[in-house]
Design a protein around this motif. Structure first.
Motif, PDB file in Angstrom:
ATOM      1  N   LEU A  50      -3.229  -2.368   9.868  1.00 42.02           N
ATOM      2  CA  LEU A  50      -2.529  -3.259   8.936  1.00 42.02           C
ATOM      3  C   LEU A  50      -3.434  -4.400   8.475  1.00 42.02           C
ATOM      4  O   LEU A  50      -3.465  -4.736   7.291  1.00 42.02           O
ATOM      5  CB  LEU A  50      -1.262  -3.817   9.596  1.00 42.02           C
ATOM      6  CG  LEU A  50      -0.128  -2.815   9.833  1.00 42.02           C
ATOM      7  CD1 LEU A  50       0.988  -3.462  10.638  1.00 42.02           C
ATOM      8  CD2 LEU A  50       0.412  -2.291   8.516  1.00 42.02           C
ATOM      9  N   GLY A  51      -4.143  -4.997   9.440  1.00 42.24           N
ATOM     10  CA  GLY A  51      -5.027  -6.101   9.076  1.00 42.24           C
ATOM     11  C   GLY A  51      -6.109  -5.678   8.107  1.00 42.24           C
ATOM     12  O   GLY A  51      -6.361  -6.349   7.095  1.00 42.24           O
ATOM     13  N   ALA A  52      -6.751  -4.539   8.393  1.00 43.01           N
ATOM     14  CA  ALA A  52      -7.826  -4.062   7.509  1.00 43.01           C
ATOM     15  C   ALA A  52      -7.286  -3.687   6.136  1.00 43.01           C
ATOM     16  O   ALA A  52      -7.921  -3.972   5.107  1.00 43.01           O
ATOM     17  CB  ALA A  52      -8.528  -2.868   8.148  1.00 43.01           C
TER      18      ALA A  52
ATOM     19  N   THR B 297      -1.908   1.171   3.878  1.00 47.73           N
ATOM     20  CA  THR B 297      -1.538  -0.231   3.686  1.00 47.73           C
ATOM     21  C   THR B 297      -2.205  -0.793   2.440  1.00 47.73           C
ATOM     22  O   THR B 297      -1.575  -1.522   1.657  1.00 47.73           O
ATOM     23  CB  THR B 297      -1.941  -1.061   4.915  1.00 47.73           C
ATOM     24  OG1 THR B 297      -1.290  -0.535   6.080  1.00 47.73           O
ATOM     25  CG2 THR B 297      -1.540  -2.520   4.742  1.00 47.73           C
TER      26      THR B 297
ATOM     27  N   VAL C 159      -4.583  -4.881   4.543  1.00 48.16           N
ATOM     28  CA  VAL C 159      -4.216  -6.081   3.788  1.00 48.16           C
ATOM     29  C   VAL C 159      -5.467  -6.796   3.284  1.00 48.16           C
ATOM     30  O   VAL C 159      -5.535  -7.220   2.116  1.00 48.16           O
ATOM     31  CB  VAL C 159      -3.361  -7.020   4.662  1.00 48.16           C
ATOM     32  CG1 VAL C 159      -3.168  -8.375   3.981  1.00 48.16           C
ATOM     33  CG2 VAL C 159      -2.009  -6.392   4.957  1.00 48.16           C
ATOM     34  N   ILE C 160      -6.475  -6.941   4.137  1.00 49.47           N
ATOM     35  CA  ILE C 160      -7.711  -7.613   3.726  1.00 49.47           C
ATOM     36  C   ILE C 160      -8.389  -6.847   2.591  1.00 49.47           C
ATOM     37  O   ILE C 160      -8.873  -7.453   1.615  1.00 49.47           O
ATOM     38  CB  ILE C 160      -8.665  -7.754   4.929  1.00 49.47           C
ATOM     39  CG1 ILE C 160      -8.073  -8.732   5.952  1.00 49.47           C
ATOM     40  CG2 ILE C 160     -10.044  -8.232   4.478  1.00 49.47           C
ATOM     41  CD1 ILE C 160      -8.848  -8.805   7.248  1.00 49.47           C
TER      42      ILE C 160
ATOM     43  N   ALA D 157      -4.805   1.844   7.553  1.00 51.43           N
ATOM     44  CA  ALA D 157      -5.534   0.943   6.660  1.00 51.43           C
ATOM     45  C   ALA D 157      -5.509   1.453   5.222  1.00 51.43           C
ATOM     46  O   ALA D 157      -5.282   0.681   4.277  1.00 51.43           O
ATOM     47  CB  ALA D 157      -6.971   0.773   7.148  1.00 51.43           C
TER      48      ALA D 157
ATOM     49  N   ILE E 246      -2.460  -3.211  14.630  1.00 61.14           N
ATOM     50  CA  ILE E 246      -3.160  -4.473  14.383  1.00 61.14           C
ATOM     51  C   ILE E 246      -4.386  -4.243  13.504  1.00 61.14           C
ATOM     52  O   ILE E 246      -4.582  -4.910  12.479  1.00 61.14           O
ATOM     53  CB  ILE E 246      -3.546  -5.142  15.710  1.00 61.14           C
ATOM     54  CG1 ILE E 246      -2.289  -5.580  16.474  1.00 61.14           C
ATOM     55  CG2 ILE E 246      -4.446  -6.349  15.453  1.00 61.14           C
ATOM     56  CD1 ILE E 246      -2.571  -6.165  17.839  1.00 61.14           C
ATOM     57  N   LEU E 247      -5.219  -3.276  13.892  1.00 65.32           N
ATOM     58  CA  LEU E 247      -6.445  -3.030  13.134  1.00 65.32           C
ATOM     59  C   LEU E 247      -6.150  -2.431  11.769  1.00 65.32           C
ATOM     60  O   LEU E 247      -6.721  -2.852  10.748  1.00 65.32           O
ATOM     61  CB  LEU E 247      -7.364  -2.104  13.931  1.00 65.32           C
ATOM     62  CG  LEU E 247      -8.738  -1.819  13.309  1.00 65.32           C
ATOM     63  CD1 LEU E 247      -9.516  -3.115  13.134  1.00 65.32           C
ATOM     64  CD2 LEU E 247      -9.519  -0.835  14.183  1.00 65.32           C
TER      65      LEU E 247
END
Length: 311
Positions: free
Chosen positions: A113-115, A191, A117-118, A188, A110-111
């Protein structure tokens, strides 16, 4: 897909056999368990009886084939400390280790992939630089240092969380974060790189030209293609989480496989150590096998390549 799956299964089987062989040989080279268990002052007759009872007086090659024969029958040996089946001793600790590794893996994904992509969607902005700076710190700091710092801040100074033990869900927060930070930082970075490469492809511009919203383009076209190289990291991450549990569980006094392994190595409890190593190795092989199969599902070109190679 069947041929692709069979080829990956065969490779996984060979890897497991190599892991078992290396574990067996290395443990036999670490010293005589009879001296550790009986003590240095025991009479020589006691040492000989102990070795004879556990089959350690036989040639190494004989012990090796007997061990493989026992594994084929589902017998992983008995603990030299209490005589219990080694598999039972290990499986008693598995739920506690899973209580850390599974949440840590979810935290990683979660952390990370989210970081990632952002950061990719905000390339060369302060958001991107901040995320990458934090990820570099998280990647370079060892997990045991991270655990000690978190315990010092949140348990000792702020007294928000317990510093060790396993009495409640609160005891798992610091170990999970300690295990998950490094993995999240790695995911991160990968990704971000994968997303930047995909976002520059012609089919992304084509999808945007068709009138799709930017969110739809990212979710339906960019993320699935960027996920292919990230899958490799996730496979390795499972193994690193299990291996990292050895250190983290010792720091936070968590009664899982990590603490059991440390104690078994110190006591030269061969069957228990071998069983834990086999379990860890099998977990890593299984995780990478699932990643290989996911590759074939996400990218059909791999299945076609495997089929053409076989022909």
């Amino acid at each position: 897909m069947l041929l692709y799956t069979l080829s990956r299964l065969a490779r996984a089987l060979v890897t497991v056999v190599l892991i078992v062989t290396l574990a067996f040989i290395i443990l036999r080279m670490t010293g005589d368990p009879s001296i550790i268990i009986l003590g240095p002052d025991a009479p020589e007759q006691a040492y000989e009886a102990f070795r004879r009872n556990w089959g350690l007086d036989q040639p190494l090659i004989v012990q090796y084939f007997k061990y493989f024969g026992a594994i084929a029958e589902g017998d992983l040996g008995r603990s030299m400390r209490d005589g219990r089946p080694a598999l039972d001793v290990v499986m008693d600790r598995v739920p506690m280790t899973l209580a850390l590794t599974l949440p840590a893996l979810v935290f990683n994904l979660i952390l990370g992939l989210g970081a990632g992509v952002i950061a990719a969607l905000n390339r060369n902005t302060w958001i991107d630089r901040a995320i990458m700076t934090v990820s570099v710190v998280g990647f370079t700091v060892p997990s045991f240092v991270m655990g000690l710092v978190l315990a010092m801040v949140f348990a000792v100074q702020l007294k928000w969380l317990p510093s060790g033990g396993s009495g409640s869900w609160a005891h798992a927060i610091l170990p999970v974060i300690s295990m998950g930070m490094i993995g999240a930082a790695v995911i991160a970075r990968f990704t971000r790189s994968a997303m930047l490469e995909v976002l520059g492809q012609p089919y992304i511009r084509t999808a945007s030209a068709k009138g799709l919203s930017w969110g739809a383009v990212v979710l339906r076209h960019a993320l699935p293609n960027a996920a292919i190289p990230v899958l490799t990291i996730i496979g390795f991450m499972v193994g690193s989480l299990v291996a990292g549990a050895v250190v983290i569980e010792s720091i936070f006094s968590w009664p899982g496989l990590g603490r059991l392994l440390v104690g078994a190595v110190a006591n030269r409890d061969l069957a228990v150590v071998q069983t834990i190593l086999i379990l860890i190795g099998f977990t890593m092989v299984f995780a990478n096998l699932m990643v290989d199969l996911a590759y074939g599902w996400v990218d059909p070109r791999l299945r076609i390549r495997t089929l053409s190679t076989a022909k």
